[in-house]
Design a protein around this motif. Structure first.
Motif, mmCIF file in Angstrom:
data_model
loop_
_atom_site.group_PDB
_atom_site.id
_atom_site.type_symbol
_atom_site.label_atom_id
_atom_site.label_comp_id
_atom_site.label_asym_id
_atom_site.label_seq_id
_atom_site.Cartn_x
_atom_site.Cartn_y
_atom_site.Cartn_z
ATOM 1 N N LYS A 1 -73.302 47.650 -101.552
ATOM 2 C CA LYS A 1 -73.144 48.812 -102.434
ATOM 3 C C LYS A 1 -74.340 49.752 -102.308
ATOM 4 O O LYS A 1 -74.192 50.977 -102.331
ATOM 5 C CB LYS A 1 -72.991 48.355 -103.889
ATOM 6 N N PHE B 1 -69.029 38.165 -92.881
ATOM 7 C CA PHE B 1 -68.684 39.154 -93.906
ATOM 8 C C PHE B 1 -67.895 40.264 -93.225
ATOM 9 O O PHE B 1 -68.373 40.904 -92.297
ATOM 10 C CB PHE B 1 -69.981 39.693 -94.511
ATOM 11 N N LEU C 1 -74.150 48.643 -109.182
ATOM 12 C CA LEU C 1 -73.950 47.875 -107.951
ATOM 13 C C LEU C 1 -73.106 46.633 -108.157
ATOM 14 O O LEU C 1 -73.153 45.710 -107.364
ATOM 15 C CB LEU C 1 -75.306 47.433 -107.391
ATOM 16 N N ALA D 1 -74.713 35.402 -100.788
ATOM 17 C CA ALA D 1 -74.512 35.698 -102.213
ATOM 18 C C ALA D 1 -75.041 37.081 -102.583
ATOM 19 O O ALA D 1 -74.569 37.709 -103.527
ATOM 20 C CB ALA D 1 -75.192 34.637 -103.080
ATOM 21 N N PHE E 1 -78.026 36.190 -91.756
ATOM 22 C CA PHE E 1 -78.951 35.550 -90.811
ATOM 23 C C PHE E 1 -78.927 34.037 -90.858
ATOM 24 O O PHE E 1 -79.477 33.374 -89.995
ATOM 25 C CB PHE E 1 -80.370 36.095 -90.966
ATOM 26 N N PRO F 1 -80.711 33.919 -100.308
ATOM 27 C CA PRO F 1 -79.364 33.367 -100.156
ATOM 28 C C PRO F 1 -78.458 34.543 -99.805
ATOM 29 O O PRO F 1 -77.848 35.171 -100.673
ATOM 30 C CB PRO F 1 -79.054 32.775 -101.525
ATOM 31 N N GLU G 1 -62.219 31.883 -98.864
ATOM 32 C CA GLU G 1 -61.169 32.833 -98.462
ATOM 33 C C GLU G 1 -61.272 33.297 -97.003
ATOM 34 O O GLU G 1 -60.277 33.658 -96.387
ATOM 35 C CB GLU G 1 -61.148 34.040 -99.418
ATOM 36 N N ALA H 1 -70.922 43.858 -107.842
ATOM 37 C CA ALA H 1 -70.188 43.389 -106.666
ATOM 38 C C ALA H 1 -68.934 42.674 -107.129
ATOM 39 O O ALA H 1 -68.550 42.731 -108.298
ATOM 40 C CB ALA H 1 -71.079 42.466 -105.863
ATOM 41 N N PHE I 1 -75.571 32.205 -108.709
ATOM 42 C CA PHE I 1 -76.623 33.179 -108.430
ATOM 43 C C PHE I 1 -75.980 34.371 -107.735
ATOM 44 O O PHE I 1 -75.164 34.161 -106.844
ATOM 45 C CB PHE I 1 -77.688 32.550 -107.530
ATOM 46 N N PRO I 2 -76.311 35.628 -108.007
ATOM 47 C CA PRO I 2 -77.319 36.085 -108.974
ATOM 48 C C PRO I 2 -76.707 36.594 -110.275
ATOM 49 O O PRO I 2 -77.227 37.556 -110.837
ATOM 50 C CB PRO I 2 -77.981 37.230 -108.214
ATOM 51 N N GLU J 1 -69.337 26.700 -99.837
ATOM 52 C CA GLU J 1 -68.695 25.593 -100.530
ATOM 53 C C GLU J 1 -69.720 24.841 -101.383
ATOM 54 O O GLU J 1 -69.407 23.856 -102.020
ATOM 55 C CB GLU J 1 -67.975 24.683 -99.532
ATOM 56 N N PRO K 1 -73.054 41.338 -101.048
ATOM 57 C CA PRO K 1 -72.214 42.355 -101.689
ATOM 58 C C PRO K 1 -73.020 43.401 -102.469
ATOM 59 O O PRO K 1 -72.656 44.583 -102.490
ATOM 60 C CB PRO K 1 -71.328 41.540 -102.642
ATOM 61 N N PHE K 2 -74.114 42.979 -103.100
ATOM 62 C CA PHE K 2 -74.964 43.925 -103.824
ATOM 63 C C PHE K 2 -75.638 44.876 -102.846
ATOM 64 O O PHE K 2 -75.747 46.068 -103.083
ATOM 65 C CB PHE K 2 -76.031 43.176 -104.622
#
Lengths: 425, 425
Positions: free
Chosen positions: A376, A144, B209, A369, A104, A366, A89, B211, B199-200, A110, A372-373
């Motif tokens: 929050k 992000f 949290l 991924a 980083f 990673p 997106e 996401a 993951f995760p 993908e 987003p956690f």
């Protein structure tokens, strides 16, 4: 259209070691259709930058340093043009002028989980973020949007801005801390404590082979003991993430926890204490102790009747830490290692690992991924992730990029905490 | 009351190496209230017995060998007397005369997962099962009643007995194989393929949290590539277990799998081929290949576009196997190691493990917890786990205990497959 100079200021490292220069460099240009050029507003100095600084990174030619930065998109490649479809997106959503955080590593989004294109900024493969401008490959997957974080704020606070110094923690250290904790709590050898059912009843169970129904673990078997080894900024992020998750679990389960956060350095332990004082919730009855190495060994031995802890979060990246982690865990325990390790062989024999049934998860978060956690948690804990230079702040200070040489030295000698560079000051 | 002689025949190993003697030994007696004395009907010779045989076990005094046995209870301690409560069910259920399987380690079943009392039979701490009689500590937790397996048979087959030579596979090798496979499929780095979410999102997720909702993995990202390294009896059990689980998963999910089973020895590859021919279900379209080391590397490279496989089941127990496992896996992959490793340092640098995001699960199967799953597979696959000496059988032959010295030699030189001892012949 704003005037852009032809050169920029950037922090460069020269081999073999300890040689930092602030130099004029060409401003990076778009090279691939997926690229973005980001104008950096703040860049971080990270503990793992010291691997290269000290000459332990196996790097043999000069590089532009740094893998943590936030900034603004000033240019986008052809993949971002209207009408391109079937891509992550970001290729449709990102616009010139957007405020962004760069994880980083490059993440194409993908492939699944840990990106196979995972190139590190500030490495021989990719110039880093301690500069005024950075080229970001696979930018539609990697970058992000800050908007997507601030949109998570409750309506009453939607006007509240987040400081760049806070957002920058999402480039590496907070997602890495979240990762260290979540991969530990999800591991099949630890999940019994979290889920309350014994091994192997947490996760996939062969449907044709269902055995006796599992007896739920009794209360006294749901006491999880965790050590965090290393209380630099990432170690503190890991501890805060872990405590947040454990408190969360206690709300809905019988889980008991005991956490010891270990570092040999007094200043780091003191920072951890201040952070804990800021976040501790008096309703929660889990145990938390900050300790030196010797104290940590003693505490775990007392807590576990000499059996050892279930999990070590290893957030240092050297063999002393790996040896300590082995000594601290019990059989069938897990070492969740996010420390950046270098060339020495790991300090274990096969017999040690077999006999103690040790599990390891090594390596880099990673980050795309996990971000987003972490976002929050960043919003929830602005008391520690929001300030600069306060007692419980993770960021110690912000300095101009021209001071980089001195600050690298200071940081290398443990005389300051986390420092950010303003490349325009 | 049957007459019991004062001495028994037992297989003893003498240091430093290769010295097996069949000797008269005192018959073991009850020592603790939790003890049972078992009269052995069959005992197994296991690949890991060779560690001690070759003098690699760090053992310095003579021991009675063997950690795989089935037999009959002839004597029980006071903990089994009527009225004792609050103990594992075995203390109430086991009776003199019961036919039992002894997992290869003592398991109290009063702690979770891998027992802290996990003492190995046939070690300096506990005399082994290659004898006519064995003392079993913590027997109410350790011993597994054969009745509880045969009661799982469908009514039409309830009269069918299981041969001791088949039941013996539950003492170690089949649970160990099941364990190698299940811990791999449950691991958070592998669960995305199994569960179909990235993951995760497989396992505990912090409730405060949550996401963005995870996007289900697209079909092309659900292709799991697994290598089994080592095709001795345990490696074959691991492969059979893995294929059974993967076939199970394909029934209800979009998972695709490709498995390569690797061994340098022609005879072992040939046995694996025969076993696969016996178990393969023509409806299943997963890929399975048996390969030499070089062929295995080539196959994985072709299958994964040089990226490497997701999981290696390491069922050898030496540094060549660990090095091969590292070379075969992709970043964020898992090495599920059940090989019995010895004293050399493991062949990895910290940098290798960090850079490739390697996960490891080392060590011994928590056999008592895994045994019920293995028992179901044993029942289902009597075509391979039921016979002796046939093309697809796991057991090669049954010999009298007096032949132990010659058979150890033969087995050590790879001239026979799995051998069982009848201690009364």
């Amino acid at each position: 259209m704003s005037f852009i100079a032809e050169t920029q200021r950037a922090v460069k490292w020269y081999p073999p070691a300890y040689d930092i220069r602030i130099e004029d460099q060409p401003i990076p240009q778009l090279q691939e259709p997926d690229d973005a050029i980001v104008k950096v507003t703040l860049a971080g100095l990270c503990g793992s930058d010291l691997h290269i600084y000290r000459g332990h990174g196996g790097v043999e030619s000069p590089i532009i340093c740094g893998h943590e930065f936030v900034g603004e998109i000033i240019s986008l490649g052809k993949s971002f043009h209207y009408g391109v479809t079937g891509r992550p997106e970001g290729y449709a959503e990102l616009k010139v002028g957007d405020k962004v955080i760069a994880p980083f590593t490059v993440s194409c989004r993908e492939c699944h989980s840990r990106c196979v294109h995972s190139t590190l900024f500030g490495s021989p493969s990719l110039p880093g973020g301690q500069a005024q401008y950075v080229r970001v490959p696979k930018a539609g997957g990697t970058l992000f949007k800050v908007d997507s974080i601030t949109s998570l704020l409750p309506p009453s606070e939607s006007g509240r801005g987040l400081e760049d110094s806070s957002l920058l923690l999402l480039a590496d250290i907070l997602p890495t801390g979240v990762f260290a904790a979540i991969q530990a709590l999800q591991h099949p050898r630890i999940a019994p404590f979290v889920q309350g059912t014994p091994f192997p009843y947490n996760g996939y169970i062969p449907s044709g082979l269902l055995a006796e129904n599992p007896v739920p673990l009794p209360q006294e078997d749901r006491s999880l003991t965790v050590a965090v080894v290393g209380l630099g900024p990432v170690g503190i992020c890991a501890t805060v993430s872990l405590l947040d998750m454990l408190t969360d679990l206690r709300r809905t389960s019988a889980l008991q926890y005991r956490v010891v956060a270990i570092d040999p350095t007094e200043a780091r332990r003191s920072k951890m204490q201040s952070v804990f004082a800021a976040i501790s919730e008096p309703t929660d009855a889990g145990s938390f102790v900050v300790a030196s190495i010797e104290e940590g060994k003693e505490v775990i031995s007392q807590w576990t009747d000499s059996l050892g802890c279930n999990v070590v979060l290893e957030v240092v990246g050297n063999n002393s830490a790996l040896t300590l982690a082995y000594d601290l865990i019990r059989p069938f325990g897990l070492i969740s290692s996010v420390g950046v390790h270098s060339s020495p062989p790991v300090p274990y024999t096969g017999k040690q690992l077999y006999d103690k049934n040790v599990s390891f998860d090594f390596g880099r978060c990673p980050v795309r991924a996990t971000l987003p956690f972490a976002a929050k948690l960043l919003l929830k804990r602005q008391d520690i992730f929001g300030g600069v230079g306060e007692e419980a702040s993770l960021v110690d200070k912000i300095v101009g990029i021209e001071e980089a040489k001195e600050v690298y030295e200071e940081f290398d000698k443990g005389r300051c905490g986390k420092v950010l560079f303003n490349p325009w000051k």
